[in-house]
Design a protein around this motif. Structure first.
Motif, mmCIF file in Angstrom:
data_model
loop_
_atom_site.group_PDB
_atom_site.id
_atom_site.type_symbol
_atom_site.label_atom_id
_atom_site.label_comp_id
_atom_site.label_asym_id
_atom_site.label_seq_id
_atom_site.Cartn_x
_atom_site.Cartn_y
_atom_site.Cartn_z
ATOM 1 N N CYS A 97 4.255 -13.997 -1.470
ATOM 2 C CA CYS A 97 4.315 -12.751 -1.212
ATOM 3 C C CYS A 97 5.897 -12.223 -1.929
ATOM 4 O O CYS A 97 6.912 -12.986 -1.457
ATOM 5 C CB CYS A 97 4.579 -12.283 0.115
ATOM 6 N N LEU A 98 5.812 -11.017 -2.798
ATOM 7 C CA LEU A 98 6.914 -10.574 -3.341
ATOM 8 C C LEU A 98 7.682 -9.377 -2.188
ATOM 9 O O LEU A 98 8.781 -9.008 -2.942
ATOM 10 C CB LEU A 98 6.882 -10.152 -4.730
ATOM 11 N N CYS A 115 -2.435 -6.683 -5.532
ATOM 12 C CA CYS A 115 -1.114 -7.247 -5.443
ATOM 13 C C CYS A 115 -0.576 -7.998 -6.817
ATOM 14 O O CYS A 115 -1.082 -8.985 -7.310
ATOM 15 C CB CYS A 115 -1.445 -8.293 -4.449
ATOM 16 N N CYS A 171 0.401 -3.695 -1.102
ATOM 17 C CA CYS A 171 -0.975 -4.037 -0.274
ATOM 18 C C CYS A 171 -1.208 -2.871 0.920
ATOM 19 O O CYS A 171 -2.179 -2.516 1.283
ATOM 20 C CB CYS A 171 -1.041 -5.418 0.084
ATOM 21 N N CYS A 189 6.902 -6.444 -1.652
ATOM 22 C CA CYS A 189 6.876 -5.063 -2.313
ATOM 23 C C CYS A 189 6.391 -4.392 -1.528
ATOM 24 O O CYS A 189 6.683 -2.737 -1.362
ATOM 25 C CB CYS A 189 6.410 -5.144 -3.712
ATOM 26 N N GLY A 190 5.241 -4.377 -0.778
ATOM 27 C CA GLY A 190 4.627 -3.428 0.082
ATOM 28 C C GLY A 190 3.401 -2.774 -0.294
ATOM 29 O O GLY A 190 2.859 -1.757 0.209
HETATM 30 S S1 SF4 Z 1 3.776 -7.067 -0.135
HETATM 31 FE FE1 SF4 Z 1 1.672 -7.163 -0.398
HETATM 32 S S2 SF4 Z 1 1.370 -6.469 -2.577
HETATM 33 FE FE2 SF4 Z 1 3.349 -7.163 -2.434
HETATM 34 S S3 SF4 Z 1 3.474 -9.144 -3.166
HETATM 35 FE FE3 SF4 Z 1 3.244 -9.204 -0.614
HETATM 36 S S4 SF4 Z 1 1.384 -9.413 -0.571
HETATM 37 FE FE4 SF4 Z 1 1.251 -8.833 -2.491
#
Ligand code: SF4
Ligand SMILES: Cc1cc2nc3c(=O)[nH]c(=O)nc-3n(C[C@H](O)[C@H](O)[C@H](O)COP(=O)(O)OP(=O)(O)OC[C@H]3O[C@@H](n4cnc5c(N)ncnc54)[C@H](O)[C@@H]3O)c2cc1C
Ligand code: SF4
Lengths: 427, 91
Positions: B60-61, B39, B66, B63-64
């Motif tokens: 959380c960014l 992540c 994880c 992004c998807g």
């Molecule tokens: S989507 Fe998942 S991998 Fe991406 S930043 Fe959020 S928790 Fe981390």
């Protein structure tokens, strides 16, 4: 709320292009975006491409928030401490590509769609597509149900809706890269001096090797007006295999002597991350069904060999919109009419180019060490020989260089490279 | 620049409920716990003492990564409600 002819989910390049094309044809179209403003949730490298973007937004460079017009393409080949650089620098005859800030660009692009007559609902998350008795009736947001004849799915790489409708399977970790980026602020003059630019021009760099060696990973560096965008993308499977943390690789990249000389003294004003589809042609889902079409990243339409995504997104959005206009005029939005969208994609550079590179990623994967470790090493060794005058006879140096080439099995690699290319381009 | 300093460059609007959740029993049996390192925002951390997965969803960014990385398909992932989550100024 009134009924719309088309609802577009997502105001990225593909969704905006679809909405503007429909609005220009006088169709009643709603564009829905989950961000407070378009672009708030979006991240890219990067550059948009002038010719294809101008197809949607004629002569956009006169009014759009563009950063710099690219006049140099550079490849950095890094070893652990050194680097060789290859560059193509050209006179600015006509614009090829521009760096943009997505937060600004996406907002501007949406304004153009609204000016053309599109309805726009920002700060609205679409929760699901309304399906009753197998028929798509519209979309359901956090706030209400919206009915329409056709839904265009433009919600990006994490597309929930292409999956909801069974058009797309789960993405495999090898078919997607995660990228991280830092936006680094520097005085304008420093950027221009370090990258050899004038006020309007810009440089687009790709980075191989160094901390990214022996992995399906690629770095990038782009010049904006007052910032440099530095980052990389790496396969999720590679992170898992090597137990790597993306932000640690980022710091290693920034501290490589060559890279650090470009960003020295800069202030990181934003850290960001986003996924990039890497599967290419083999991962394109079904892009149409009764009353629905899928465009852009949601349809995995990215040509990562040429760093093209926004242009394919805009083109696919436009082709889907044209198909929708035809279907609405014929009062038949069935899959058989919307299948025309896929035919249009096939006849365009979208599918043509993705098909050309059908096997390229696999070939790169097989040769990743050669590309990201051996080539940078050899290039640096070559320049080292050319640049050091000492007491070692040249013949001994050439011999050493050639022995690396032979030891690493490079000599047969020329015919092999040709074979690999042929394999890539085989249909 | 450590990850907390990187995340401090970002503007977030924290929602009161998490948009990410897992079935902790599945995590207990997971050997590689890849979510804790792949992540880009260091959202997931395995708490050895409590045997639970800590989820700092507010970082959380979106992004998807994880959701795709977890082999056990154990991350119930969605976007934050509108008005919440990360807001990029440059992108
Ligand atoms: S989507 Fe998942 S991998 Fe991406 S930043 Fe959020 S928790 Fe981390
Ligand atoms: C690091 C990186 C570098 C890149 N560099 C380049 C480059 O240099 N040149 C290039 O051409 N391409 C580049 N790309 C690819 C390019 O960014 C994408 O191909 C392009 O943005 C795809 O456009 P899109 O409209 O399909 O999707 P997106 O741009 O992802 O837009 C999707 C939109 O849908 C919205 N959305 C999602 N779900 C919902 C929902 N449920 N409800 C409402 N709204 C929703 C999102 O907020 C977003 O605004 C890069 C990508 C990355 C990650
Ligand atoms: S990878 Fe999946 S199963 Fe393993 S700890 Fe993380 S969320 Fe749990």
């Amino acid at each position: 709320m009134d009924k719309f002819e088309v609802a577009v989910i997502g105001a990225g390049p593909s969704g905006v292009s679809a909405a503007i094309t429909l609005a220009r044809a006088g169709k009643k179209v709603l564009l829905v975006e989950r961000g407070d403003g378009a672009g708030d949730k979006n991240v890219f490298g990067g550059t948009i491409y002038a010719v294809q973007t101008a197809d949607i937004f004629p002569e956009f460079w006169n009014s759009a928030p563009v950063e710099r017009s690219i006049t140099e393409q550079k490849i950095f080949m890094l070893t652990d401490e050194d680097s060789s650089q290859f560059s193509y620098k050209y006179k600015l005859r006509e614009h090829k590509a521009f760096t943009v800030n997505r937060a600004k660009w996406d907002r501007w692009a949406v304004c153009q769609a609204v000016d053309a007559g599109a309805y726009y609902a920002p700060k609205t998350l679409v929760k699901q597509i309304i399906v009753e008795n197998g028929k798509i009736l519209g979309i359901e947001t956090e706030f209400e149900k919206i009915y329409c004849e056709i839904v265009i799915i433009a919600d990006g790489i994490n597309s929930i809706f292409a999956k909801q409708l069974g058009l797309r399977n789960d993405i495999k970790d090898k078919d997607v890269s995660v990228s991280v980026k830092e936006t680094i602020e520097l005085p304008k003059e420093k950027i221009e001096d370090r990258f050899n630019l004038d006020e309007e021009t810009g440089c687009a760099c790709k980075i191989l090797g160094g901390p990214l060696k022996n992995k399906m990973a690629l770095g990038f560096m782009y010049t904006n007006k007052n910032t440099v965008s530095l980052g990389f993308s790496i396969g999720i499977d590679e992170l898992k295999k090597h137990h790597l943390k993306p932000y640690e690789i980022m710091d290693e990249l920034k501290s490589h002597p060559t890279i650090s000389s470009y960003i020295k003294g800069g202030k990181v004003i934003e850290y960001s991350s986003h996924l990039i589809p890497e599967g290419g042609y083999n991962c394109i889902p079904k892009v149409y069904d009764n009353r629905v079409m899928v465009v852009g990243d949601a349809a995995m339409l990215v040509n990562n060999i040429h760093f093209e995504g926004t242009n394919l997104a805009m083109l696919s959005g436009k082709l889907a919109a044209e198909t929708a206009i035809d279907a609405l005029n014929r009062q038949d939005c069935s899959a058989s009419v919307l299948s025309e969208y896929y035919k249009k994609l096939e006849n365009s550079i979208v599918i043509k180019d993705l098909r050309t590179h059908k096997n390229t990623i696999d070939v790169i994967r097989k040769n990743i060490s050669t590309l990201t470790s051996l080539y940078p090493e050899l290039a640096c060794q070559f320049f080292d020989i050319m640049s050091s005058a000492d007491y070692i006879p040249k013949r001994a140096k050439y011999r050493k260089f050639l022995s690396t080439v032979i030891k690493k099995g490079m000599l047969p690699s020329v015919p092999l490279a040709i074979l690999a290319m042929e394999k890539c381009f085989k249909k | 620049m450590n990850i907390n300093e990187k995340l401090a460059t970002l503007k977030y609007n924290k929602d009161s409920e998490s948009h990410l959740s897992v079935d902790n029993d599945v995590c207990m049996r997971c050997t590689d716990k890849c979510c804790t390192f792949i992540c880009p925002a260091n959202v997931y951390e395995w708490n050895e003492q409590k045997c639970t997965l800590t989820i700092r969803y507010e970082n959380c960014l979106e992004c998807g990564a994880c959701k795709i990385a977890c082999d056990k398909k154990n991350i119930f992932w969605r976007y934050p409600n509108s008005g919440f989550g990360v807001k990029f100024k440059n992108g």
